[in-house]
Design an enzyme around this catalytic site. Sequence first.
Site, PDB file in Angstrom:
ATOM      1  N   HIS A 101       0.843  -1.193   0.000  1.00 28.15           N
ATOM      2  CA  HIS A 101       0.000   0.000   0.000  1.00 28.15           C
ATOM      3  C   HIS A 101       0.880   1.246   0.000  1.00 28.15           C
ATOM      4  O   HIS A 101       1.920   1.282   0.662  1.00 28.15           O
ATOM      5  CB  HIS A 101      -0.912   0.011   1.221  1.00 28.15           C
ATOM      6  CG  HIS A 101      -1.672  -1.259   1.400  1.00 28.15           C
ATOM      7  ND1 HIS A 101      -2.645  -1.678   0.516  1.00 28.15           N
ATOM      8  CD2 HIS A 101      -1.594  -2.226   2.351  1.00 28.15           C
ATOM      9  CE1 HIS A 101      -3.134  -2.847   0.928  1.00 28.15           C
ATOM     10  NE2 HIS A 101      -2.500  -3.190   2.035  1.00 28.15           N
ATOM     11  N   GLU A 118      -1.610  -0.658   8.406  1.00 31.17           N
ATOM     12  CA  GLU A 118      -2.565  -1.613   8.971  1.00 31.17           C
ATOM     13  C   GLU A 118      -1.891  -2.526   9.983  1.00 31.17           C
ATOM     14  O   GLU A 118      -0.665  -2.578  10.080  1.00 31.17           O
ATOM     15  CB  GLU A 118      -3.205  -2.444   7.857  1.00 31.17           C
ATOM     16  CG  GLU A 118      -2.223  -3.267   7.036  1.00 31.17           C
ATOM     17  CD  GLU A 118      -2.856  -3.878   5.791  1.00 31.17           C
ATOM     18  OE1 GLU A 118      -4.079  -3.807   5.633  1.00 31.17           O
ATOM     19  OE2 GLU A 118      -2.106  -4.419   4.960  1.00 31.17           O
ATOM     20  N   HIS A 176       3.482  -7.686   1.236  1.00 31.14           N
ATOM     21  CA  HIS A 176       2.869  -8.617   2.183  1.00 31.14           C
ATOM     22  C   HIS A 176       1.745  -9.412   1.525  1.00 31.14           C
ATOM     23  O   HIS A 176       1.260  -9.049   0.451  1.00 31.14           O
ATOM     24  CB  HIS A 176       2.312  -7.874   3.399  1.00 31.14           C
ATOM     25  CG  HIS A 176       1.217  -6.895   3.059  1.00 31.14           C
ATOM     26  ND1 HIS A 176       1.464  -5.598   2.682  1.00 31.14           N
ATOM     27  CD2 HIS A 176      -0.140  -7.027   3.028  1.00 31.14           C
ATOM     28  CE1 HIS A 176       0.328  -4.978   2.453  1.00 31.14           C
ATOM     29  NE2 HIS A 176      -0.671  -5.823   2.651  1.00 31.14           N
ATOM     30  N   ARG A 196      -1.420  -4.485  -6.274  1.00 27.72           N
ATOM     31  CA  ARG A 196      -1.228  -5.936  -6.399  1.00 27.72           C
ATOM     32  C   ARG A 196      -0.073  -6.182  -7.354  1.00 27.72           C
ATOM     33  O   ARG A 196      -0.092  -5.700  -8.497  1.00 27.72           O
ATOM     34  CB  ARG A 196      -2.524  -6.561  -6.925  1.00 27.72           C
ATOM     35  CG  ARG A 196      -2.529  -8.084  -6.973  1.00 27.72           C
ATOM     36  CD  ARG A 196      -3.816  -8.613  -7.599  1.00 27.72           C
ATOM     37  NE  ARG A 196      -4.999  -8.206  -6.869  1.00 27.72           N
ATOM     38  CZ  ARG A 196      -6.004  -7.498  -7.400  1.00 27.72           C
ATOM     39  NH1 ARG A 196      -5.978  -7.123  -8.661  1.00 27.72           N
ATOM     40  NH2 ARG A 196      -7.045  -7.177  -6.670  1.00 27.72           N
TER      41      ARG A 196
END
Length: 320
Positions: A101, A118, A176, A196
């Site tokens: 991200h 996150e 990740h 992605r």
Amino acid sequence: MYPLKFNPILKERLWGGTKLKDVLGKDIPNDITGESWEISTVPGDISVVSNGDLAGTSLQELIDKNSEAVLGKSVVERFGKEFPILIKFIDAKQDLSIQLHPNDELAKERHNSFGKTEMWYIMDADEAASLIVGFNKNVSKQEYTKSLEDDSLLDLLNYENVKEGDTFFINTGKIHAIGAGVLLAEIQQTSDVTYRVFDFNRRDKNGNLRELHTEQALDAIDYEKKDDFKVDYDREKDIVNDMVACPYFTTNYIDLTKNMEQDISNRDSFTIYMCVGGSATIENKFGSASIQKGETVLVSADSKKVLLKTNGAKLLEVTI
């Protein structure tokens, strides 16, 4: 306001399964349900109150009407009338795509969005289940690009075996993926921006390869090997244990065997309780809400005290 519960927003995913129903008791629409968005103001996916007199009211309506009472003055000063975090449960029956991200600056410039920092709390994991978190060595941009070309990216990645209670902090830029067999609670900035970079060459139900964001990711990736992701936290019973603190959210771990009263008058922030084990009743002077494993409650910033009533519950407590 009394403690608020919301209708879960359930998401079909290529990699989803049935643990949201089998473990958390949610009424999932199909057997590839991958996510339950618990508290969200992402456009198109805005949470709606499910309990009490405010049932049927959207969270955004409540914020628009009285933002400081819901969010807290300091939160409004930072984020305006937008709920700044997104709360989810995620069930990965298959491996998720390898992704990352962007940070706030890139996300603002490219998508007019927040970045996406996150954290994950593992609620259930099959034997030998794992996550991908970061690289297993320092990698150059050229080496990374070559690994995409010759299909060797997996050789550069760091794998972490997981069990219930393991917790991971995923800062922006860190490559990740959630591995097959993992059910987790996710706390993140309000953002749905994901780059992605590899999807195991899978095809969706229509036979199409999913979009990759190869070029966008190149300037967003942190190519250094860093051991900054595994969260080491105390698990003492009947006290508040510090877990994660970052500019976007603070998360504590509370393992209760009995009732606990909390003075939260100095927070100037809403408080969220995610139940990751057992059951409890969350009570303030305006009312109460009962939660069990897999449910979430929002306590507004105008609450001064909260009573957590239980014979046994494990809670993640989230504030700003």
